[in-house]
Write a protein that holds these residues in place. Structure first.
Motif, PDB file in Angstrom:
ATOM      1  N   ILE A 167       0.830  -1.200   0.000  1.00 59.19           N
ATOM      2  CA  ILE A 167       0.000   0.000   0.000  1.00 59.19           C
ATOM      3  C   ILE A 167       0.866   1.253   0.000  1.00 59.19           C
ATOM      4  CG2 ILE A 167      -1.815   1.224   1.257  1.00 59.19           C
ATOM      5  CD1 ILE A 167      -2.482  -1.492   2.579  1.00 59.19           C
ATOM      6  N   ILE A 168       0.475   2.230  -0.809  1.00 59.06           N
ATOM      7  CA  ILE A 168       1.145   3.530  -0.798  1.00 59.06           C
ATOM      8  C   ILE A 168       0.958   4.139   0.582  1.00 59.06           C
ATOM      9  CG2 ILE A 168       1.122   5.874  -1.721  1.00 59.06           C
ATOM     10  CD1 ILE A 168      -0.016   4.678  -4.322  1.00 59.06           C
ATOM     11  N   SER A 169       2.044   4.642   1.154  1.00 63.11           N
ATOM     12  CA  SER A 169       1.918   5.308   2.456  1.00 63.11           C
ATOM     13  C   SER A 169       2.945   6.424   2.553  1.00 63.11           C
ATOM     14  CB  SER A 169       2.097   4.312   3.609  1.00 63.11           C
ATOM     15  OG  SER A 169       3.421   3.856   3.674  1.00 63.11           O
ATOM     16  N   GLU A 170       2.518   7.523   3.180  1.00 64.31           N
ATOM     17  CA  GLU A 170       3.423   8.660   3.347  1.00 64.31           C
ATOM     18  C   GLU A 170       4.623   8.285   4.208  1.00 64.31           C
ATOM     19  OE1 GLU A 170       1.453  12.205   4.618  1.00 64.31           O
ATOM     20  OE2 GLU A 170      -0.094  12.004   3.099  1.00 64.31           O
ATOM     21  N   GLY A 171       4.454   7.328   5.109  1.00 66.32           N
ATOM     22  CA  GLY A 171       5.539   6.935   6.003  1.00 66.32           C
ATOM     23  C   GLY A 171       6.469   5.881   5.431  1.00 66.32           C
ATOM     24  N   CYS A 172       6.278   5.508   4.170  1.00 66.71           N
ATOM     25  CA  CYS A 172       7.124   4.498   3.539  1.00 66.71           C
ATOM     26  C   CYS A 172       8.572   4.983   3.494  1.00 66.71           C
ATOM     27  CB  CYS A 172       6.618   4.196   2.132  1.00 66.71           C
ATOM     28  SG  CYS A 172       7.586   2.940   1.269  1.00 66.71           S
ATOM     29  N   ALA A 173       9.498   4.083   3.716  1.00 68.93           N
ATOM     30  CA  ALA A 173      10.923   4.406   3.718  1.00 68.93           C
ATOM     31  C   ALA A 173      11.434   4.778   2.327  1.00 68.93           C
ATOM     32  CB  ALA A 173      11.727   3.231   4.263  1.00 68.93           C
ATOM     33  N   TYR A 174      10.679   4.436   1.271  1.00 66.80           N
ATOM     34  CA  TYR A 174      11.091   4.700  -0.102  1.00 66.80           C
ATOM     35  C   TYR A 174      10.080   5.634  -0.767  1.00 66.80           C
ATOM     36  CZ  TYR A 174      13.727   0.481   0.912  1.00 66.80           C
ATOM     37  OH  TYR A 174      14.546  -0.446   1.498  1.00 66.80           O
ATOM     38  N   PRO A 175      10.512   6.816  -1.205  1.00 61.46           N
ATOM     39  CA  PRO A 175       9.580   7.716  -1.908  1.00 61.46           C
ATOM     40  C   PRO A 175       8.945   6.993  -3.096  1.00 61.46           C
ATOM     41  CG  PRO A 175      11.637   8.852  -1.417  1.00 61.46           C
ATOM     42  CD  PRO A 175      11.854   7.395  -1.090  1.00 61.46           C
ATOM     43  N   GLY A 176       7.616   6.991  -3.142  1.00 62.30           N
ATOM     44  CA  GLY A 176       6.904   6.294  -4.210  1.00 62.30           C
ATOM     45  C   GLY A 176       6.791   4.797  -3.993  1.00 62.30           C
ATOM     46  N   GLY A 177       7.353   4.306  -2.908  1.00 64.29           N
ATOM     47  CA  GLY A 177       7.316   2.879  -2.605  1.00 64.29           C
ATOM     48  C   GLY A 177       6.028   2.471  -1.904  1.00 64.29           C
ATOM     49  N   ARG A 178       6.025   1.276  -1.377  1.00 59.06           N
ATOM     50  CA  ARG A 178       4.839   0.717  -0.725  1.00 59.06           C
ATOM     51  C   ARG A 178       5.217   0.105   0.615  1.00 59.06           C
ATOM     52  NH1 ARG A 178       3.802   3.092  -4.741  1.00 59.06           N
ATOM     53  NH2 ARG A 178       2.300   2.572  -6.353  1.00 59.06           N
ATOM     54  N   SER A 179       4.243   0.079   1.519  1.00 56.42           N
ATOM     55  CA  SER A 179       4.392  -0.626   2.794  1.00 56.42           C
ATOM     56  C   SER A 179       3.710  -1.975   2.636  1.00 56.42           C
ATOM     57  CB  SER A 179       3.764   0.182   3.929  1.00 56.42           C
ATOM     58  OG  SER A 179       4.473   1.388   4.109  1.00 56.42           O
ATOM     59  N   LEU A 180       4.443  -3.039   2.914  1.00 57.08           N
ATOM     60  CA  LEU A 180       3.944  -4.390   2.692  1.00 57.08           C
ATOM     61  C   LEU A 180       3.372  -4.966   3.981  1.00 57.08           C
ATOM     62  CD1 LEU A 180       4.355  -6.684   0.273  1.00 57.08           C
ATOM     63  CD2 LEU A 180       5.657  -7.689   2.133  1.00 57.08           C
ATOM     64  N   TYR A 181       2.125  -5.458   3.895  1.00 55.64           N
ATOM     65  CA  TYR A 181       1.437  -6.096   5.018  1.00 55.64           C
ATOM     66  C   TYR A 181       1.009  -7.489   4.602  1.00 55.64           C
ATOM     67  CZ  TYR A 181       1.247  -1.655   7.465  1.00 55.64           C
ATOM     68  OH  TYR A 181       1.591  -0.497   8.115  1.00 55.64           O
ATOM     69  N   ALA A 182       1.062  -8.418   5.557  1.00 52.03           N
ATOM     70  CA  ALA A 182       0.651  -9.800   5.304  1.00 52.03           C
ATOM     71  C   ALA A 182       0.116 -10.376   6.617  1.00 52.03           C
ATOM     72  CB  ALA A 182       1.824 -10.623   4.795  1.00 52.03           C
ATOM     73  N   PRO A 183      -0.714 -11.419   6.527  1.00 53.07           N
ATOM     74  CA  PRO A 183      -1.238 -12.012   7.756  1.00 53.07           C
ATOM     75  C   PRO A 183      -0.164 -12.831   8.476  1.00 53.07           C
ATOM     76  CG  PRO A 183      -2.059 -13.194   5.840  1.00 53.07           C
ATOM     77  CD  PRO A 183      -1.269 -12.034   5.319  1.00 53.07           C
ATOM     78  N   ASP A 184      -0.204 -12.772   9.807  1.00 53.24           N
ATOM     79  CA  ASP A 184       0.684 -13.643  10.583  1.00 53.24           C
ATOM     80  C   ASP A 184      -0.026 -14.973  10.817  1.00 53.24           C
ATOM     81  OD1 ASP A 184      -1.151 -13.219  12.658  1.00 53.24           O
ATOM     82  OD2 ASP A 184       0.207 -11.965  13.840  1.00 53.24           O
ATOM     83  N   HIS A 185       0.531 -15.840  11.648  1.00 51.17           N
ATOM     84  CA  HIS A 185      -0.051 -17.169  11.868  1.00 51.17           C
ATOM     85  C   HIS A 185      -1.426 -17.131  12.532  1.00 51.17           C
ATOM     86  CE1 HIS A 185       1.837 -16.351  15.745  1.00 51.17           C
ATOM     87  NE2 HIS A 185       1.021 -17.247  16.250  1.00 51.17           N
ATOM     88  N   THR A 186      -1.794 -15.983  13.142  1.00 49.90           N
ATOM     89  CA  THR A 186      -3.119 -15.855  13.766  1.00 49.90           C
ATOM     90  C   THR A 186      -4.130 -15.202  12.837  1.00 49.90           C
ATOM     91  OG1 THR A 186      -2.696 -13.664  14.711  1.00 49.90           O
ATOM     92  CG2 THR A 186      -2.026 -15.597  16.037  1.00 49.90           C
ATOM     93  N   GLY A 187      -3.665 -14.749  11.645  1.00 48.36           N
ATOM     94  CA  GLY A 187      -4.561 -14.071  10.711  1.00 48.36           C
ATOM     95  C   GLY A 187      -4.556 -12.555  10.850  1.00 48.36           C
TER      96      GLY A 187
END
Length: 143
Positions: free
Chosen positions: A110-130
């Motif tokens: 997801i695009i986010s202003e707080g991303c470490a890379y300008p124009g980059g994305r923050s990656l989210y995924a489910p953990d073992h609990t969902g």
């Protein structure tokens, strides 16, 4: 009359709320892009007002802006099913995002202003609990 469905959904404090509205198909397809955008914004505000009444409390601007509004045309191919998940950690902590629960490789960038890379994305995924947790930020070129 032939109608298009307008699906609205939002997650508030871990609970998902959903509703459906309708618009005449001919009105929708004859309208210009600005009218459609304003109509969907009106649907978002009406849905938020409905939730305010249901919860007997005011919603924050963020909660109202998190409402997802999607036009569903039964004559068009059915889009992948989505559910709203709450994101944990990282720059989007506490935000919600739509995800496809049937995806074999579930993650979302997801695009986010707080991303470490300008124009980059923050990656989210489910953990073992969902629970959807932040994994790392990625530059656009790495996706």
């Amino acid at each position: 009359m032939d109608k298009l469905k307008i699906n609205c959904a939002v997650a508030i404090e871990g609970r998902t709320y959903a509703a459906q509205m309708a618009v005449d198909r001919s009105l929708w397809y004859e309208a210009d892009d600005q009218w459609r955008a304003e109509f969907l914004d009106t649907c978002r505000l009406r849905f938020a007002a409905h939730i305010r009444r249901e919860l007997s409390t005011e919603l924050t601007e963020k909660q109202v802006s998190d409402v997802i509004v999607v036009v569903a045309d039964p004559r068009e191919p059915t889009p992948a099913p989505t559910v709203l998940v709450t994101l944990h950690g990282g720059p989007l902590d506490g935000s919600t995002a739509p995800v496809d629960p049937t995806d074999d490789d579930p993650w979302t960038a997801i695009i986010s202003e707080g991303c470490a890379y300008p124009g980059g994305r923050s990656l989210y995924a489910p953990d073992h609990t969902g629970r959807w947790v932040w994994r790392h930020d990625v530059p656009w070129e790495a996706l």
